[in-house]
Write a protein that holds these residues in place. Structure first.
Motif, mmCIF file in Angstrom:
data_model
loop_
_atom_site.group_PDB
_atom_site.id
_atom_site.type_symbol
_atom_site.label_atom_id
_atom_site.label_comp_id
_atom_site.label_asym_id
_atom_site.label_seq_id
_atom_site.Cartn_x
_atom_site.Cartn_y
_atom_site.Cartn_z
ATOM 1 N N ARG A 5 0.573 -1.173 -0.023
ATOM 2 C CA ARG A 5 0.007 0.004 -0.036
ATOM 3 C C ARG A 5 0.887 1.227 0.050
ATOM 4 N NH1 ARG A 5 -5.635 0.477 3.260
ATOM 5 N NH2 ARG A 5 -6.286 2.555 2.506
ATOM 6 N N SER A 8 -3.806 5.768 0.999
ATOM 7 C CA SER A 8 -4.941 5.242 1.208
ATOM 8 C C SER A 8 -5.675 4.635 0.127
ATOM 9 C CB SER A 8 -5.825 6.075 1.829
ATOM 10 O OG SER A 8 -6.015 7.202 1.327
ATOM 11 N N ASP A 9 -5.412 5.167 -1.169
ATOM 12 C CA ASP A 9 -6.193 4.721 -2.321
ATOM 13 C C ASP A 9 -5.414 4.151 -3.369
ATOM 14 O OD1 ASP A 9 -4.493 7.023 -2.826
ATOM 15 O OD2 ASP A 9 -6.122 8.051 -4.022
ATOM 16 N N TYR A 11 -2.603 0.859 -4.413
ATOM 17 C CA TYR A 11 -1.909 -0.287 -4.108
ATOM 18 C C TYR A 11 -0.913 -0.730 -5.096
ATOM 19 C CZ TYR A 11 -5.154 -1.152 -0.073
ATOM 20 O OH TYR A 11 -6.030 -0.867 0.928
ATOM 21 N N VAL A 232 -2.733 6.653 -9.585
ATOM 22 C CA VAL A 232 -4.019 6.137 -8.932
ATOM 23 C C VAL A 232 -3.942 4.626 -9.115
ATOM 24 C CG1 VAL A 232 -5.504 7.976 -9.806
ATOM 25 C CG2 VAL A 232 -4.925 6.269 -11.459
ATOM 26 N N SER A 233 -2.605 3.963 -9.934
ATOM 27 C CA SER A 233 -2.453 2.607 -9.952
ATOM 28 C C SER A 233 -1.036 2.274 -10.250
ATOM 29 C CB SER A 233 -3.335 1.942 -11.071
ATOM 30 O OG SER A 233 -2.911 2.393 -12.360
ATOM 31 N N LYS A 252 -4.127 9.913 -12.781
ATOM 32 C CA LYS A 252 -5.632 10.519 -12.600
ATOM 33 C C LYS A 252 -6.052 10.973 -13.884
ATOM 34 C CE LYS A 252 -8.373 13.155 -9.288
ATOM 35 N NZ LYS A 252 -8.265 14.014 -7.975
#
Length: 573
Positions: A5, A8-9, A11, A232-233, A252
């Motif tokens: 991680r 928080s958003d 992984y 974002v990923s 994003k």
């Protein structure tokens, strides 16, 4: 696969990183220390008398300053145990007890190993070495305590802590001085003991592995966010050909990044091969065998920016950053491509070949050498346009020789895919016949990448075919021959064989009274024996000529027979 991680958003999908790694640098240091140890022992055996004289001088000097010897004995004897113990306590307080445990393992192995080796020498094995290490006195050939202390200091990597390193080596020097003043150790024994301790320490480090200090994917994402990328990923993808980690990063705004991570512990991977190439090739063609992490980052970034400025189609470098002290990263724009290696040969038409050469021409105009023009660094995007990747291998402000090497490499790779005639024809249409004629002397196996050399082993006449087609384009071209190799492997083998032969001959001559032989020899019969020996080579040459249908020159055939008799001295029949 595991997930780490980052925030928080986000992984990061990547394999679980191992807790411990066997670092190539530790293996390299082990072999380096082993080579130095062997060289010191051989040199000491050859220069035994010089060492005995040096030891006597140092001993006499120590006797002139007895107070210094007593101080060294007091400080060295106590501190050689206190300093390692203090370092262990300091590491335990910093919750690094595992490193101390590794050091203790190395110390135990060092003590046991030096004791067993000493007993083996005392038992009468390698008598010359025992006399060298002990001075023919009843002392230990190797100091077991010193061996274990050096092995411990090596295994805990005390060399990375300047203050502790200075304290450790100062106490070791005082310990050696104290024992030397007391005639309990010799100079060769002290040097060999230290080197044996280092060998054992590095062997222990590589055997048990080191804690994995590579930053995880979460650290990569954190570094990207510091560069203002809205991640974002993140997903780990296949490593590149140099073993560097790569990540596919989603942003994003819907775009993507390709991130390459340079790990410090990978900087020496493949070093023996690079060193061999550096020794074997001329200075202008070779690369530095090893670079620091910072230098590698700057090299790749500079080459990427230079290629962009030249107008070549390459992925744009969007950002760079160090990740702590153990890694660095480069973030490139993501382009959907596939490597040329995955394109079937029948789909490689003349238009595609011309595109490839046009991209290379843009680099050459700006004096940029790619150094790795192979199928895994030449890509095609979805529209079929050529994209050059792998900027790390390149050189800016390249000399003529490096630029010509690029031409030779690409000519050969494309000839393996589409044949020599098409490779030369399409290259000449873009680069011109003069450029190909200048590159022709560099169509040598040694100048090509490992992958291309491997492929050439299945098509041994391809380079000759390329030369023929280039000569057909430029029949009047006159280009000087270029010698890339300092020496060939067979030259090295010849030197080694000659050294062995000289050793064998000299060892036999050492048992002969040369003066008596020279003064009592009957030189008339010696001349007859010499002529008779020569006649035997002539007879062997005549016999060989009789069995060969082609005419052989007599004198050269005699020389071949003479050379074969030399080979018998150093090789089995």
């Amino acid at each position: 696969m595991g997930e780490s991680r980052a925030e928080s958003d986000v992984y990061v999908v990547e394999p679980l990183l191992p807790q411990r790694l066997r670092r190539p640098s530790d293996l390299l240091r082990f072999f380096s220390a082993l080579i130095v140890l062997a060289a010191v022992v051989l040199l000491a055996l050859v220069a035994k008398q010089t060492l005995i004289g040096l030891e006597a001088d140092v001993k006499e000097g120590a006797q002139l300053v007895p107070l210094l010897s007593r101080i060294a004995a007091f400080l060295g004897g106590a501190a050689v145990l206190i300093v390692p113990a203090a370092f262990a306590v300091e590491r335990v307080f910093h919750r690094d007890g595992l490193r101390v445990a590794e050091g203790l393992i190395a110390a135990i192995i060092g003590m046991a190993g030096s004791f067993l080796l000493g007993q083996w020498l005392v038992a009468g094995n390698a008598e010359d070495l025992r006399v060298l290490l002990t001075g023919d006195r009843t002392i230990e050939p190797l100091n077991t305590l010193l061996t274990s202390v050096v092995a411990y200091a090596t295994a805990v990597r005390i060399s990375r802590r300047p203050t502790w390193r200075m304290l450790m080596w100062t106490t070791i020097a005082l310990y050696i001085l104290a024992f030397f003043s007391g005639r309990q150790i010799t100079i060769p024994s002290a040097i060999v003991t230290v080197l044996v301790g280092m060998v054992i320490g590095y062997a222990t480090l590589y055997g048990v592995g080191s804690p994995n200090t590579r930053p995880a994917g979460s650290a990569v994402v954190a570094a990207l966010r510091k560069l203002s990328f809205a991640v974002v990923s993140a997903r780990r993808i296949e490593d590149d050909h140099q073993g560097s980690r790569r990540y596919a990063i989603g942003l994003k705004d819907g775009t993507s990044l390709d991130v390459t991570v340079l790990d410090r512990d990978r900087q020496v991977a493949g070093l023996p091969y690079r060193l061999w190439r550096r020794i074997r090739l001329n200075s202008e063609t070779r690369r530095r065998a090893i670079r620091s992490l910072r230098a590698e980052l700057e090299r790749e970034a500079l080459m990427a920016y230079a290629a962009q400025a030249a107008g070549a189609s390459t992925p744009r470098l969007l950002g760079t950053s160090e990740i702590g002290t153990e890694a660095a990263m480069l973030a490139y724009e993501h382009i959907e491509t596939r490597p040329l290696d995955e394109v079937p040969d029948e789909q490689i038409d003349d238009e595609l070949l011309a595109q490839i050469w046009e991209q290379v021409e843009l680099l050459q105009i700006q004096r940029l050498a790619h150094r790795r023009l192979t199928g895994d660094s030449i890509h095609l995007d979805r529209a079929g346009r050529v994209v050059l990747t792998d900027a790390r291998s390149g050189e800016i402000a390249a000399g003529d020789l490096l630029l010509r090497l690029d031409i030779a490499q690409l000519l050969t790779y494309l000839a393996l895919r589409v044949g020599p005639e098409r490779s030369v024809r399409t290259a000449a249409a873009v680069m011109g016949p003069d450029t190909l004629a200048a590159a022709m002397p560099l169509l040598q196996r040694i100048a090509l990448t490992r992958e291309t050399r491997s492929a050439l082993s299945k098509n041994k006449h391809l380079l000759a075919g390329l030369r023929e087609h280039i000569v057909a384009l430029k029949p009047q071209g006159k280009v000087e021959e270029v010698r890339l190799e300092r020496f060939k492997p067979r030259t090295l083998i010849t030197i080694i064989a000659s050294t062995l032969a000289a050793y064998i001959v000299l060892s036999q001559l050492s048992r002969v009274d040369i003066y008596r032989v020279v003064t009592t020899a009957n030189w008339a019969w010696s001349g007859v024996a010499l002529v008779a020996s020569f006649v035997s080579f002539v007879a062997a040459a005549l016999m060989l000529r009789g069995f060969v249908p082609e005419p052989l020159p007599l004198w050269r055939t005699v020389l071949v027979q003479f050379a074969s008799s030399f080979v018998k001295l150093v090789a089995p029949a």
